[in-house]
Design an enzyme around this catalytic site. Structure first.
Site, PDB file in Angstrom:
ATOM      1  N   ARG A 123      26.578  35.025  33.186  1.00  0.00           N
ATOM      2  CA  ARG A 123      26.046  35.557  32.228  1.00  0.00           C
ATOM      3  C   ARG A 123      25.802  34.620  30.828  1.00  0.00           C
ATOM      4  NH1 ARG A 123      29.088  39.799  34.869  1.00  0.00           N
ATOM      5  NH2 ARG A 123      30.837  39.005  33.705  1.00  0.00           N
ATOM      6  N   GLU A 141      43.950  35.595  37.983  1.00  0.00           N
ATOM      7  CA  GLU A 141      45.022  36.465  38.147  1.00  0.00           C
ATOM      8  C   GLU A 141      45.635  36.193  39.487  1.00  0.00           C
ATOM      9  OE1 GLU A 141      43.877  40.310  37.359  1.00  0.00           O
ATOM     10  OE2 GLU A 141      45.854  41.315  37.596  1.00  0.00           O
TER      11      GLU A 141
HETATM   12  P1  AMP Z   1      38.866  34.964  31.206  1.00  0.00           P
HETATM   13  O1  AMP Z   1      38.830  33.589  32.014  1.00  0.00           O
HETATM   14  O2  AMP Z   1      39.956  35.743  31.497  1.00  0.00           O
HETATM   15  O3  AMP Z   1      38.515  34.808  29.687  1.00  0.00           O
HETATM   16  O4  AMP Z   1      37.617  35.890  32.080  1.00  0.00           O
HETATM   17  C1  AMP Z   1      36.353  35.660  31.030  1.00  0.00           C
HETATM   18  C2  AMP Z   1      35.220  35.757  32.421  1.00  0.00           C
HETATM   19  O5  AMP Z   1      35.482  36.826  33.226  1.00  0.00           O
HETATM   20  C3  AMP Z   1      33.949  36.052  31.546  1.00  0.00           C
HETATM   21  O6  AMP Z   1      32.989  35.143  32.309  1.00  0.00           O
HETATM   22  C4  AMP Z   1      33.674  37.226  31.943  1.00  0.00           C
HETATM   23  O7  AMP Z   1      32.209  37.492  32.116  1.00  0.00           O
HETATM   24  C5  AMP Z   1      34.495  37.739  32.852  1.00  0.00           C
HETATM   25  N1  AMP Z   1      35.484  39.225  32.157  1.00  0.00           N
HETATM   26  C6  AMP Z   1      36.553  39.229  32.351  1.00  0.00           C
HETATM   27  N2  AMP Z   1      36.998  40.353  31.820  1.00  0.00           N
HETATM   28  C7  AMP Z   1      36.187  41.033  31.884  1.00  0.00           C
HETATM   29  C8  AMP Z   1      35.815  42.631  31.712  1.00  0.00           C
HETATM   30  N3  AMP Z   1      36.923  43.425  31.175  1.00  0.00           N
HETATM   31  N4  AMP Z   1      34.457  42.889  31.611  1.00  0.00           N
HETATM   32  C9  AMP Z   1      33.385  42.087  31.792  1.00  0.00           C
HETATM   33  N5  AMP Z   1      33.593  40.871  32.101  1.00  0.00           N
HETATM   34  C10 AMP Z   1      34.933  40.366  32.086  1.00  0.00           C
END
Ligand code: AMP
Length: 181
Positions: A64, A101
């Site tokens: 995205r 995770e």
């Molecule tokens: P993080 O690495 O945990 O910051 O996760 C960010 C990535 O995961 C981004 O590319 C987001 O598009 C996706 N992502 C994580 N959590 C969500 C959520 N609750 N809703 C939509 N996309 C998410």
């Protein structure tokens, strides 16, 4: 009068409960992208602080971040760098591992995508734990880029991603926060 930004975003972002697994509230920006006014406003707001500055490249995070980052690069007359999951880029890459995770994944960028000292803005739709964005920061820093900011439409502050990037000295810009995950 123009609707406040937060109202525009709240109306345009769709929340899908329990996707992709129970307990996760998935913030779906495809509805925002499909709404011409909301999409344009989102890009304008993300670009606004940098209008008139020289930004060499926008680094968009798969997938995205490619859509938003491409539009932002056009507005700022910047180049675009795709940051991708491993194995997708055809030329010589730099690679970093980052934690998910469950387990590890790897992100890559073409080695010649950025030169030392170039001013770069990182773009993705959402920051949660900040693991993905931190991987992008590490790739760009490896190549000596000057990271001006990391920009996201959505912040999930409970998951600490913004604080994690700020601890690395990165300036973070987000447009809306959702308190619950
Ligand atoms: P993080 O690495 O945990 O910051 O996760 C960010 C990535 O995961 C981004 O590319 C987001 O598009 C996706 N992502 C994580 N959590 C969500 C959520 N609750 N809703 C939509 N996309 C998410």
């Amino acid at each position: 009068m123009r609707q406040p930004l937060e109202e525009t975003l709240l109306a345009a972002i769709r929340t899908i409960p329990d996707y992709p697994k129970p307990g996760v509230q998935f913030r779906d920006i495809t509805t925002l992208l499909g709404n011409a006014g909301a999409f344009r406003r989102t890009v304008d707001e993300l670009v606004h602080p940098y209008a008139g500055s020289k930004i060499d490249k926008i680094a968009g995070i798969e997938a995205r971040g490619f859509i938003l980052g491409g539009a932002i690069a056009h507005q700022l007359s910047s180049g675009f760098i795709p940051i991708r999951k491993k194995g997708k880029l055809p030329h010589e890459t730099v690679r970093v591992a980052y934690s998910l995770e469950y387990g590890l994944d790897e992100m890559e960028m073409h080695r010649d995508a950025v030169s030392a000292g170039e001013k770069v803005i990182i773009v993705d739709d959402l920051i949660a734990t900040g693991g993905t964005a931190e991987a992008a920061v590490r790739l760009l820093k490896q190549m000596g880029a000057d990271i001006v900011a990391a920009c996201f439409v959505i912040d999930l502050p409970d998951l600490g991603g913004r604080a994690r990037l700020e601890a690395l000295g990165v300036n973070v810009r987000t447009l809306i926060a959702f308190q619950e995950q």
